[in-house]
Design an enzyme around this catalytic site. Structure first.
Site, PDB file in Angstrom:
ATOM      1  N   ASP A 298       0.845  -1.195   0.000  1.00 47.75           N
ATOM      2  CA  ASP A 298       0.000   0.000   0.000  1.00 47.75           C
ATOM      3  C   ASP A 298       0.886   1.253   0.000  1.00 47.75           C
ATOM      4  O   ASP A 298       1.383   1.667   1.045  1.00 47.75           O
ATOM      5  CB  ASP A 298      -0.888  -0.073   1.254  1.00 47.75           C
ATOM      6  CG  ASP A 298      -1.829   1.099   1.388  1.00 47.75           C
ATOM      7  OD1 ASP A 298      -1.621   2.122   0.722  1.00 47.75           O
ATOM      8  OD2 ASP A 298      -2.772   0.993   2.185  1.00 47.75           O
ATOM      9  N   HIS A 395      17.074  13.970 -18.227  1.00 45.19           N
ATOM     10  CA  HIS A 395      15.632  14.091 -18.445  1.00 45.19           C
ATOM     11  C   HIS A 395      15.321  14.556 -19.851  1.00 45.19           C
ATOM     12  O   HIS A 395      14.397  14.083 -20.485  1.00 45.19           O
ATOM     13  CB  HIS A 395      15.054  15.117 -17.460  1.00 45.19           C
ATOM     14  CG  HIS A 395      14.688  14.487 -16.159  1.00 45.19           C
ATOM     15  ND1 HIS A 395      13.778  15.026 -15.294  1.00 45.19           N
ATOM     16  CD2 HIS A 395      15.103  13.352 -15.584  1.00 45.19           C
ATOM     17  CE1 HIS A 395      13.651  14.250 -14.240  1.00 45.19           C
ATOM     18  NE2 HIS A 395      14.460  13.234 -14.391  1.00 45.19           N
TER      19      HIS A 395
END
Ligand code: MEV
Length: 446
Positions: A298, A395
């Site tokens: 979770d 990036h």
């Protein structure tokens, strides 16, 4: 009421749910149904399993599943599964794993495995009486939950402690039972919540029947019984260390000493400035969440806990630390991680099960170490880029490839674009202009 509302949606078949959504919210229902159906699993049984995890499902949302190899943790090799939609994250984790593989790898240790749960209640009686009778109540709380804790106790876990916290100075008549649990290899949410709800019942019947309480003290209101996702004592430490000179040299000829100094300053900045700390920790969770997701755990619970921990002294701070002392570079993270390797989705989701197998079916403690290490590796990679070349270099290459893809560039056009933009700023319009220029030049040649 608009015709875009519905009653009984959950009772519709999957196909009818999809039709209703497509018809009411899309310009071209047929086209969107085609797209959505395209992501249905081809194996009906697998689809049935996935649908069982949630409600009102009409399709699946696909995320990339990557692997970062070359992680050495306490001398053992791992290839770490990562589910993440952000480009460069898996590449960065892999690069950091390789970098540290050549310097002895990562070490990790468990600092605690305690989980926490609370029963919040209000009571208008005499606090002294409650405190006085608490040892008796504590025994009852344990005894009346015994049927729920028997299995967990057989596995070596169960209720560790129950304390009574009087909070009446903050909120009138408010108390809580603060309980700690050991849940072994399971995350333990269902176990903890069931035990806490039982404790709530015991609490009420205790107040209703205890001879020391007056008639006015019989009424005890359980506000809620729920685990806490803040588990500061379910903690793992991951570390990398090496002599500064072994760090090597960095782009632009930056020396190991300069790098170590810049790097540790960057970590200190994230300690003192919450604006930087949020981004710094986000980078850590790029790695952490990706493994948490891949193993069917979770990620919301993990993030909520980590950010609370990062703010534990009243200011939000970096989760990682770095020292450069006596010629030694040391970089580490203490991370609270309440994860499981049994129960929940871990064995039900076919890919979560596969991830655990890829990791050698670890215990929950081993998985905590793997996740913390991945977070540390991610943080190392981000800070290494930021303090040397800057983050945009890597990036922008990915960004460029996304743009060339979007503009349907051929392989050879993409190669030319990569070469051209190696020393230039990438933007959508600049790439489009470049592609147009080479395309029209080719037309002229023809
Ligand atoms: C991007 O997803 C994560 C970074 O911003 C983390 C950082 O700044 O440390 C690169």
């Amino acid at each position: 009421m608009s015709n875009k509302t519905v009653s009984g949606f959950s009772k519709l078949s999957k196909k009818d749910k999809l039709k209703w959504v497509a018809k009411n919210f899309f310009k071209d229902p047929e086209a969107v149904m085609h797209v959505i159906k395209g992501f249905w699993h081809k194996d009906a049984e697998q689809q049935r399993i996935i649908d069982g995890f949630s409600e009102n499902t009409i399709s699946n949302f696909v995320m990339p599943y990557g692997v970062a190899p070359n992680f050495i943790i306490n001398g053992k090799e791992y290839a770490v599964p990562m589910v993440i939609e952000e480009s460069s994250v898996v590449a960065a984790a892999s690069a950091a794993a390789k970098f540290w593989m050549q310097r002895g790898g990562f070490t990790a240790e468990i600092l605690g495995t305690k989980k926490v749960g609370q029963v919040h209640f209000t009571w208008t009686g005499d606090p002294e009486k409650l405190h006085e009778d608490f040892p008796e109540l504590r025994k009852k709380l344990r005894a009346e939950a015994a049927d729920l804790t028997a299995n967990m106790e057989a596995r070596g876990g169960g209720i560790l402690d129950i304390i009574l916290q009087e909070m009446t100075h903050i909120e009138p008549h408010y108390y809580q039972l603060k309980c700690t649990f050991e849940t072994c290899d399971s995350m333990g949410a269902n176990f903890i919540n069931s035990v806490l709800e039982r404790m709530g019942q015991t609490l009420q019947s205790f107040a209703a029947t205890h001879p020391a309480f007056s008639d006015e003290e019989r009424d005890l209101t359980v506000i809620m019984a729920i685990l806490s996702n803040y588990t500061p004592d379910c903690l793992v430490r991951a570390t990398v260390t090496c002599p500064v000179e072994d760090l090597g040299t960095f782009p632009g000829g930056m020396s190991a000493e300069v790098f170590a100094e810049k790097f540790s300053t960057a970590v200190r900045i994230a300690r003192i400035d919450p604006y930087r700390a949020a981004t710094h920790n986000k980078g850590i969770y790029n790695g952490v969440d990706a493994v948490v997701l891949a193993t069917g755990n979770d990620f919301r619970a993990i993030e909520a806990c980590g950010h609370t921990y990062a703010a534990r002294d009243g200011q939000y701070r970096s989760l990682s630390h770095c020292t450069v002392e006596n010629g030694t570079f040391k970089f580490w993270i203490d991370l609270p991680l309440a994860v499981g390797t049994v129960g929940g989705l871990t064995k039900l989701h076919p890919m979560a099960k596969t991830s655990l197998e890829l990791l050698g079916n670890p215990t929950a403690e081993e998985l905590m170490m793997i996740i913390a290490v991945t977070g540390l590796a991610q943080n190392f990679a981000a800070l290494r880029s930021l303090t040397t070349t800057g983050i945009q270099k890597g990036h922008m290459k990915m960004h460029l490839l996304n743009i060339t893809n979007h503009l349907a560039a051929t392989e050879s056009e993409t190669k030319k674009a990569v070469k051209y933009f190696a020393d230039k700023s990438v933007s959508f319009s600049a790439v489009r202009a470049f592609l147009e220029s080479i395309r029209s030049a080719e037309e002229v040649e023809l």
